[in-house]
Structures are given as structure tokens and as C-alpha cells.
Design an enzyme around this catalytic site. Structure first.
Site, PDB file in Angstrom:
ATOM      1  N   THR A 177      -1.444  -3.627   3.473  1.00  0.00           N
ATOM      2  CA  THR A 177      -2.135  -4.652   3.859  1.00  0.00           C
ATOM      3  C   THR A 177      -2.372  -6.070   3.634  1.00  0.00           C
ATOM      4  O   THR A 177      -2.171  -6.557   2.629  1.00  0.00           O
ATOM      5  CB  THR A 177      -3.037  -4.248   4.254  1.00  0.00           C
ATOM      6  OG1 THR A 177      -3.576  -2.885   4.997  1.00  0.00           O
ATOM      7  CG2 THR A 177      -4.017  -5.040   4.487  1.00  0.00           C
ATOM      8  N   ARG A 205      -3.270   6.521  15.932  1.00  0.00           N
ATOM      9  CA  ARG A 205      -4.120   6.629  14.410  1.00  0.00           C
ATOM     10  C   ARG A 205      -4.470   5.283  13.729  1.00  0.00           C
ATOM     11  O   ARG A 205      -3.816   3.890  13.953  1.00  0.00           O
ATOM     12  CB  ARG A 205      -3.513   6.582  13.086  1.00  0.00           C
ATOM     13  CG  ARG A 205      -3.565   7.449  11.676  1.00  0.00           C
ATOM     14  CD  ARG A 205      -3.775   5.356  10.886  1.00  0.00           C
ATOM     15  NE  ARG A 205      -4.130   5.736   9.384  1.00  0.00           N
ATOM     16  CZ  ARG A 205      -4.409   4.627   8.455  1.00  0.00           C
ATOM     17  NH1 ARG A 205      -4.181   3.494   8.321  1.00  0.00           N
ATOM     18  NH2 ARG A 205      -4.645   5.144   7.591  1.00  0.00           N
ATOM     19  N   VAL A 206      -5.058   5.006  13.746  1.00  0.00           N
ATOM     20  CA  VAL A 206      -5.905   3.787  13.565  1.00  0.00           C
ATOM     21  C   VAL A 206      -6.363   3.714  12.105  1.00  0.00           C
ATOM     22  O   VAL A 206      -7.735   4.691  11.995  1.00  0.00           O
ATOM     23  CB  VAL A 206      -7.118   3.231  14.521  1.00  0.00           C
ATOM     24  CG1 VAL A 206      -8.762   1.650  13.708  1.00  0.00           C
ATOM     25  CG2 VAL A 206      -6.694   2.978  15.784  1.00  0.00           C
ATOM     26  N   ASP A 208      -8.773   1.519   8.341  1.00  0.00           N
ATOM     27  CA  ASP A 208      -9.839   0.882   7.904  1.00  0.00           C
ATOM     28  C   ASP A 208     -10.363  -0.239   8.576  1.00  0.00           C
ATOM     29  O   ASP A 208     -10.937  -0.682   8.290  1.00  0.00           O
ATOM     30  CB  ASP A 208     -10.213   1.002   6.885  1.00  0.00           C
ATOM     31  CG  ASP A 208      -8.708   0.500   5.446  1.00  0.00           C
ATOM     32  OD1 ASP A 208      -7.563   0.383   5.559  1.00  0.00           O
ATOM     33  OD2 ASP A 208      -9.658  -0.493   5.145  1.00  0.00           O
ATOM     34  N   GLY A 231      -6.977   3.696   4.220  1.00  0.00           N
ATOM     35  CA  GLY A 231      -8.043   3.585   4.845  1.00  0.00           C
ATOM     36  C   GLY A 231      -8.978   4.478   5.854  1.00  0.00           C
ATOM     37  O   GLY A 231      -9.905   3.880   5.849  1.00  0.00           O
TER      38      GLY A 231
HETATM   39  N1  ASP Z   1      -5.490   0.334   5.061  1.00  0.00           N
HETATM   40  C1  ASP Z   1      -4.435   0.061   5.555  1.00  0.00           C
HETATM   41  C2  ASP Z   1      -4.601   1.556   6.563  1.00  0.00           C
HETATM   42  O1  ASP Z   1      -5.150   2.251   5.946  1.00  0.00           O
HETATM   43  C3  ASP Z   1      -3.386   0.814   4.972  1.00  0.00           C
HETATM   44  C4  ASP Z   1      -2.981  -0.565   3.378  1.00  0.00           C
HETATM   45  O2  ASP Z   1      -3.702  -1.252   2.710  1.00  0.00           O
HETATM   46  O3  ASP Z   1      -2.504   0.368   2.437  1.00  0.00           O
HETATM   47  O4  ASP Z   1      -4.228   1.603   7.686  1.00  0.00           O
END
Ligand code: ASP
Length: 320
Positions: A177, A205-206, A208, A231
């Protein structure tokens, strides 16, 4: 007296093992982190807003192939990209976000557009893509986001799935991210986060990142936060808002508030996680519990730092 302007960013936790990339590839990723810091810093130095600074930094990282956001984002279970992003203004608590977007070249720009419009906070999927197109933001075909490294990561994750060895997959194959937080000369805070989610994620899928209070949060006088890691846990713990609440109501300092879940519950349950955060005084925290986290910051004196693992690489952000 003007405020101590500060900018910090991350390019995802769970970076690769040192030996997975050549020294030149590590250097190239650090160079792009530095470029992102310089882009945001130029805004802050010109007494621009924290919002513009975090946006400028995130756009550079979305355009870089080295990070899981925009070009270079993770592939989902259908070998396609669905992108999430959010931006928040600590001065007004205004926010904008998009999720599961498939065509917006720079999802953070669509999030910012929504913030400025001040109506909907979060638009999803086709609605987000149509909104961006309608407002003249650059749109691309989905394969624009694909890179050979993400194709290899998807092949590897599918193999782990077949073999039932998902848990042993490297953090870097799973997720990533990008995010930025800033304090501007007017004392305002802002946060922005953008991601492709995790490799082989279910369609629709969504994570965080676009959920205000989970992966992204900013409140003047308190802190600005952007998270990275699995997330689902950030959503359940309302991670970024939890940090703000610890500071505002629990009187914790930034360092302890920002690392509470990352080094506590998340680490205990094997959840790879990291974050960057700054407080109203311009102090920076960048905790992570994985092998490494792409990260960097520039503080009031113009001294910059970028890193992927423990070693910090310094540079001077003042114009020559
Ligand atoms: N936080 C992000 C998500 O779950 C992925 C990540 O930061 O590794 O979509």
C-alpha cells in the site's frame, strides 16, 4: 511563529527479503520514495496545504511500478486490479474515497475530487470509475496497472493456495500500500492512502485504506495516520481512529499510540502491519512488525530519510 512542516510516507510493509531484489532495484524503489517526498515537500515549503502535499506524494507512488498502488498494484483472483484510495483533511474532517475502482489511473485524485465536492465520501466500483471519467480525470484500461512482478506474485499465491501453504507466503507477495501524512505551515494535518489490496484477493473485496478511521484518518490538533497491512484487522480495530482516540482522550504520546496495535494485538496474532503517523507538533512515528516497511519522512529542517529495512538513507530536501 510558523509550524514545523512535516511530511511522512510509506510504501507498504512486508517488503521483500534483502536478497529478493538486486541492489539496483532497491535503489530504484528508494529513489521513487525520495521523489514522492520531494513532491510533497515542495508543496509544504511553498506554504501549500497538507492535503495538496499528501496528494502530490501519493500520485508519485501510484505512478511508480515499485509500490502496490496505481501502476504496479496487486492482482485479484480474476487476475485484474481493483483499487482503493482515501484522503482526509484534518482541518474540516472532510474526506473522499474510492474502492474497487478499475479504470482510474490515479485513484487518489478521484478521492480528492470527492472530498472537494463535499457530497458522497465513498464511491465504489463502476460508480467510482464513471465519476472519475465524468470529471475528466485520466482513465486507463485495467492492464495499465499490471507489472511482471505482480503477475509473478499472483502465480506464486495461487501455488500457495493449491499447496495449502498460504501462511508461509512472503508478506511482500501478499500485500502493500502507499500512504502519506503531512503537517502544513498553517498547522493543518492531512492523510492519504492508496492500494491494490492483497494479491489474489476475492473480486469485490474492499480493504481498510478507503475506510475513514480504519486505514486513513486525520484530525487537526491530534494526528494524521495511514496504515498498511492486512486490512480486515485494521477495519475491525478501527485502527487509525484508535490511534487518534488514544492521543486525544487517553493522552498517550504518538509513538506509543501508533505502535499499540501493531506491536500488540496484531503482532500476537501474526498480522503483518505498519503505519506512518504524525502529530500536531510534527513528530513522526513509523512502526511496523514485518521484515521491513518502505518509509520516509522530511522534517522542518529539510532533512529527509528513506528506508526499506533498518538502515536509514539520508538526503537533503532543500532546493540546491
Ligand atoms: N491494507 C491493504 C489492504 O488490506 C493492504 C496492505 O497494506 O498491505 O487492502
Amino acid at each position: 511563529m510558523s509550524n514545523p512542516i512535516t511530511l511522512a510516507l510509506h510504501g507498504g510493509c512486508g517488503v521483500m527479503a534483502q536478497q529478493d531484489l538486486s541492489p539496483e532495484e532497491w535503489r530504484a524503489a528508494r529513489r521513487d520514495l525520495e521523489r514522492a517526498l520531494r513532491a510533497g515537500w515542495a508543496v509544504l515549503q511553498a506554504r501549500g496545504s497538507a492535503l495538496d502535499a499528501v496528494q502530490a506524494a501519493v500520485v508519485v507512488m501510484e505512478d511508480s511500478e515499485h509500490f502496490n498502488a496505481g501502476h504496479g498494484a496487486a492482482l485479484n483472483a480474476d487476475a485484474e486490479h481493483e483499487l482503493d484510495a482515501a484522503i482526509m483533511d484534518g482541518a474540516t474532517l472532510a474526506a473522499g474515497a474510492v474502492c474497487a475502482a478499475r479504470r482510474i489511473r490515479n485513484p487518489i485524485l478521484a478521492a480528492r475530487h470527492l472530498l472537494e465536492a463535499g457530497d458522497s465520501v465513498l464511491l465504489a466500483a463502476d460508480g467510482a470509475d464513471a465519476y472519475a471519467a465524468r470529471h475528466g480525470l485520466p482513465c486507463v484500461d485495467n492492464p495499465y496497472f499490471t507489472t511482471p512482478r505482480r503477475e509473478a506474485a499472483l502465480a506464486s499465491m495461487r501455488e500457495h493456495q493449491r499447496a495449502g501453504t498460504f501462511k508461509s507466503a512472503r508478506e511482500s507477495e501478499k500485500h502493500g500500500t502507499v500512504g502519506a501524512v503531512a503537517l502544513d505551515a498553517h498547522g493543518h494535518l492531512a492523510a492519504a492512502t492508496s492500494t491494490g489490496g492483497y494479491t489474489n484477493k476475492p473480486v469485490g473485496r474492499v480493504g481498510d485504506s478507503p475506510i475513514i478511521g480504519a486505514g486513513t484518518y486525520a484530525r487537526d490538533g491530534v494526528c494524521a495516520v495511514s496504515g498498511t497491512g492486512q486490512g480486515e484487522y485494521f477495519i475491525r480495530h478501527v485502527f487509525a481512529h484508535d490511534i487518534a482516540a488514544r492521543i486525544a482522550h487517553g493522552r498517550e504520546d504518538l509513538g506509543s499510540a501508533a505502535s499499540h496495535l501493531i506491536r500488540g494485538a496484531f503482532a500476537e496474532h501474526g498480522v503483518g502491519a505498519g503505519a506512518i503517523a504524525i502529530d500536531a507538533q510534527g513528530r513522526v512515528a513509523a512502526p511496523y512488525n514485518t521484515l521491513g516497511m518502505f518509509r520516509g519522512w522530511v522534517t522542518g529542517d529539510g532533512k529527509g530519510v528513506v528506508a526499506s529495512h533498518e538502515r536509514l538513507f539520508e538526503f537533503d530536501c532543500q532546493p540546491a
